[in-house]
Design a protein around this motif. Structure first.
Motif, PDB file in Angstrom:
ATOM      1  N   HIS A   9       0.825  -1.198   0.000  1.00  0.00           N
ATOM      2  CA  HIS A   9       0.000   0.000   0.000  1.00  0.00           C
ATOM      3  C   HIS A   9       0.871   1.264   0.000  1.00  0.00           C
ATOM      4  O   HIS A   9       0.592   2.222  -0.723  1.00  0.00           O
ATOM      5  CB  HIS A   9      -0.930  -0.001   1.217  1.00  0.00           C
ATOM      6  CG  HIS A   9      -1.740   1.244   1.348  1.00  0.00           C
ATOM      7  ND1 HIS A   9      -2.758   1.557   0.481  1.00  0.00           N
ATOM      8  CD2 HIS A   9      -1.661   2.254   2.235  1.00  0.00           C
ATOM      9  CE1 HIS A   9      -3.269   2.725   0.828  1.00  0.00           C
ATOM     10  NE2 HIS A   9      -2.627   3.164   1.897  1.00  0.00           N
ATOM     11  N   PHE A  10       1.936   1.266   0.794  1.00  0.00           N
ATOM     12  CA  PHE A  10       2.850   2.406   0.851  1.00  0.00           C
ATOM     13  C   PHE A  10       3.517   2.642  -0.499  1.00  0.00           C
ATOM     14  O   PHE A  10       3.622   3.780  -0.965  1.00  0.00           O
ATOM     15  CB  PHE A  10       3.903   2.171   1.938  1.00  0.00           C
ATOM     16  CG  PHE A  10       4.875   3.302   2.083  1.00  0.00           C
ATOM     17  CD1 PHE A  10       4.497   4.466   2.721  1.00  0.00           C
ATOM     18  CD2 PHE A  10       6.160   3.195   1.579  1.00  0.00           C
ATOM     19  CE1 PHE A  10       5.386   5.522   2.858  1.00  0.00           C
ATOM     20  CE2 PHE A  10       7.057   4.245   1.713  1.00  0.00           C
ATOM     21  CZ  PHE A  10       6.669   5.406   2.360  1.00  0.00           C
ATOM     22  N   ALA A  11       3.974   1.579  -1.151  1.00  0.00           N
ATOM     23  CA  ALA A  11       4.633   1.707  -2.453  1.00  0.00           C
ATOM     24  C   ALA A  11       3.660   2.177  -3.522  1.00  0.00           C
ATOM     25  O   ALA A  11       4.028   2.939  -4.418  1.00  0.00           O
ATOM     26  CB  ALA A  11       5.257   0.371  -2.858  1.00  0.00           C
ATOM     27  N   TRP A  14       2.235   6.475  -1.534  1.00  0.00           N
ATOM     28  CA  TRP A  14       3.188   7.514  -1.160  1.00  0.00           C
ATOM     29  C   TRP A  14       4.500   7.430  -1.913  1.00  0.00           C
ATOM     30  O   TRP A  14       5.076   8.459  -2.275  1.00  0.00           O
ATOM     31  CB  TRP A  14       3.438   7.466   0.346  1.00  0.00           C
ATOM     32  CG  TRP A  14       2.206   7.851   1.105  1.00  0.00           C
ATOM     33  CD1 TRP A  14       1.396   7.011   1.803  1.00  0.00           C
ATOM     34  CD2 TRP A  14       1.630   9.145   1.196  1.00  0.00           C
ATOM     35  NE1 TRP A  14       0.345   7.710   2.334  1.00  0.00           N
ATOM     36  CE2 TRP A  14       0.465   9.033   1.973  1.00  0.00           C
ATOM     37  CE3 TRP A  14       1.973  10.392   0.700  1.00  0.00           C
ATOM     38  CZ2 TRP A  14      -0.335  10.123   2.264  1.00  0.00           C
ATOM     39  CZ3 TRP A  14       1.172  11.481   0.995  1.00  0.00           C
ATOM     40  CH2 TRP A  14       0.035  11.331   1.760  1.00  0.00           C
ATOM     41  N   MET A  15       4.987   6.248  -2.167  1.00  0.00           N
ATOM     42  CA  MET A  15       6.259   6.119  -2.880  1.00  0.00           C
ATOM     43  C   MET A  15       6.106   6.569  -4.326  1.00  0.00           C
ATOM     44  O   MET A  15       7.014   7.186  -4.887  1.00  0.00           O
ATOM     45  CB  MET A  15       6.786   4.681  -2.812  1.00  0.00           C
ATOM     46  CG  MET A  15       8.220   4.555  -3.244  1.00  0.00           C
ATOM     47  SD  MET A  15       9.402   5.610  -2.358  1.00  0.00           S
ATOM     48  CE  MET A  15       9.384   4.900  -0.751  1.00  0.00           C
ATOM     49  N   MET A  19       8.377   9.508  -5.870  1.00  0.00           N
ATOM     50  CA  MET A  19       9.179   9.320  -7.084  1.00  0.00           C
ATOM     51  C   MET A  19       8.777  10.313  -8.173  1.00  0.00           C
ATOM     52  O   MET A  19       9.635  10.819  -8.905  1.00  0.00           O
ATOM     53  CB  MET A  19       9.043   7.882  -7.590  1.00  0.00           C
ATOM     54  CG  MET A  19       9.600   6.849  -6.647  1.00  0.00           C
ATOM     55  SD  MET A  19      11.362   7.001  -6.432  1.00  0.00           S
ATOM     56  CE  MET A  19      11.910   6.195  -7.902  1.00  0.00           C
ATOM     57  N   THR A  20       7.493  10.617  -8.283  1.00  0.00           N
ATOM     58  CA  THR A  20       7.030  11.605  -9.260  1.00  0.00           C
ATOM     59  C   THR A  20       7.566  12.989  -8.908  1.00  0.00           C
ATOM     60  O   THR A  20       8.041  13.719  -9.780  1.00  0.00           O
ATOM     61  CB  THR A  20       5.490  11.622  -9.321  1.00  0.00           C
ATOM     62  OG1 THR A  20       5.029  10.308  -9.640  1.00  0.00           O
ATOM     63  CG2 THR A  20       4.991  12.600 -10.357  1.00  0.00           C
ATOM     64  N   ALA A  21       7.510  13.355  -7.638  1.00  0.00           N
ATOM     65  CA  ALA A  21       8.031  14.649  -7.201  1.00  0.00           C
ATOM     66  C   ALA A  21       9.542  14.731  -7.420  1.00  0.00           C
ATOM     67  O   ALA A  21      10.067  15.768  -7.840  1.00  0.00           O
ATOM     68  CB  ALA A  21       7.694  14.883  -5.733  1.00  0.00           C
ATOM     69  N   LEU A  22      10.262  13.645  -7.178  1.00  0.00           N
ATOM     70  CA  LEU A  22      11.703  13.610  -7.406  1.00  0.00           C
ATOM     71  C   LEU A  22      12.015  13.792  -8.892  1.00  0.00           C
ATOM     72  O   LEU A  22      12.915  14.558  -9.261  1.00  0.00           O
ATOM     73  CB  LEU A  22      12.280  12.295  -6.888  1.00  0.00           C
ATOM     74  CG  LEU A  22      13.783  12.132  -7.002  1.00  0.00           C
ATOM     75  CD1 LEU A  22      14.488  13.130  -6.091  1.00  0.00           C
ATOM     76  CD2 LEU A  22      14.171  10.716  -6.643  1.00  0.00           C
ATOM     77  N   PHE A  23      11.292  13.125  -9.760  1.00  0.00           N
ATOM     78  CA  PHE A  23      11.488  13.253 -11.197  1.00  0.00           C
ATOM     79  C   PHE A  23      11.230  14.688 -11.661  1.00  0.00           C
ATOM     80  O   PHE A  23      12.026  15.258 -12.407  1.00  0.00           O
ATOM     81  CB  PHE A  23      10.571  12.288 -11.952  1.00  0.00           C
ATOM     82  CG  PHE A  23      10.631  12.451 -13.430  1.00  0.00           C
ATOM     83  CD1 PHE A  23      11.707  11.966 -14.152  1.00  0.00           C
ATOM     84  CD2 PHE A  23       9.617  13.093 -14.119  1.00  0.00           C
ATOM     85  CE1 PHE A  23      11.768  12.118 -15.521  1.00  0.00           C
ATOM     86  CE2 PHE A  23       9.666  13.256 -15.486  1.00  0.00           C
ATOM     87  CZ  PHE A  23      10.750  12.764 -16.193  1.00  0.00           C
ATOM     88  N   VAL A  24      10.136  15.274 -11.216  1.00  0.00           N
ATOM     89  CA  VAL A  24       9.813  16.656 -11.599  1.00  0.00           C
ATOM     90  C   VAL A  24      10.890  17.604 -11.071  1.00  0.00           C
ATOM     91  O   VAL A  24      11.317  18.531 -11.782  1.00  0.00           O
ATOM     92  CB  VAL A  24       8.404  17.038 -11.096  1.00  0.00           C
ATOM     93  CG1 VAL A  24       8.153  18.522 -11.239  1.00  0.00           C
ATOM     94  CG2 VAL A  24       7.355  16.246 -11.847  1.00  0.00           C
ATOM     95  N   GLY A  25      11.374  17.371  -9.868  1.00  0.00           N
ATOM     96  CA  GLY A  25      12.442  18.208  -9.308  1.00  0.00           C
ATOM     97  C   GLY A  25      13.728  18.118 -10.112  1.00  0.00           C
ATOM     98  O   GLY A  25      14.391  19.137 -10.348  1.00  0.00           O
TER      99      GLY A  25
END
Length: 69
Positions: A9-11, A14-15, A19-25
């Motif tokens: 559920h966490f993966a 939230w994960m 990961m999407t926020a990290l990619f956009v950053g």
């Protein structure tokens, strides 16, 4: 709830968001306005010593003529 279900559920939620926020950053960091000179320097670094090979850093420094400096 067992451990596997919790981690699954966490993966899935939230994960994925992290990961999407990290990619956009990373994309925003790479395409920011002030990074053109850094990107150009990295792109042209392989051509820096095209005319003559780089000196071995272990060698003693070579004196330069005033014309070269």
């Amino acid at each position: 709830m067992d451990t596997y279900s919790f981690l699954r559920h966490f993966a899935d939620s939230w994960m994925l968001l992290l990961m999407t926020a990290l990619f956009v950053g990373i994309v925003v960091f790479a395409f920011r306005p002030g990074s053109r000179s850094v990107q150009d320097d990295a792109a042209n670094s392989i051509f820096r010593n095209e005319k003559r090979p780089a000196r071995d850093p272990a060698e003693a420094p070579v004196r330069r003529n005033s014309k070269e400096a």
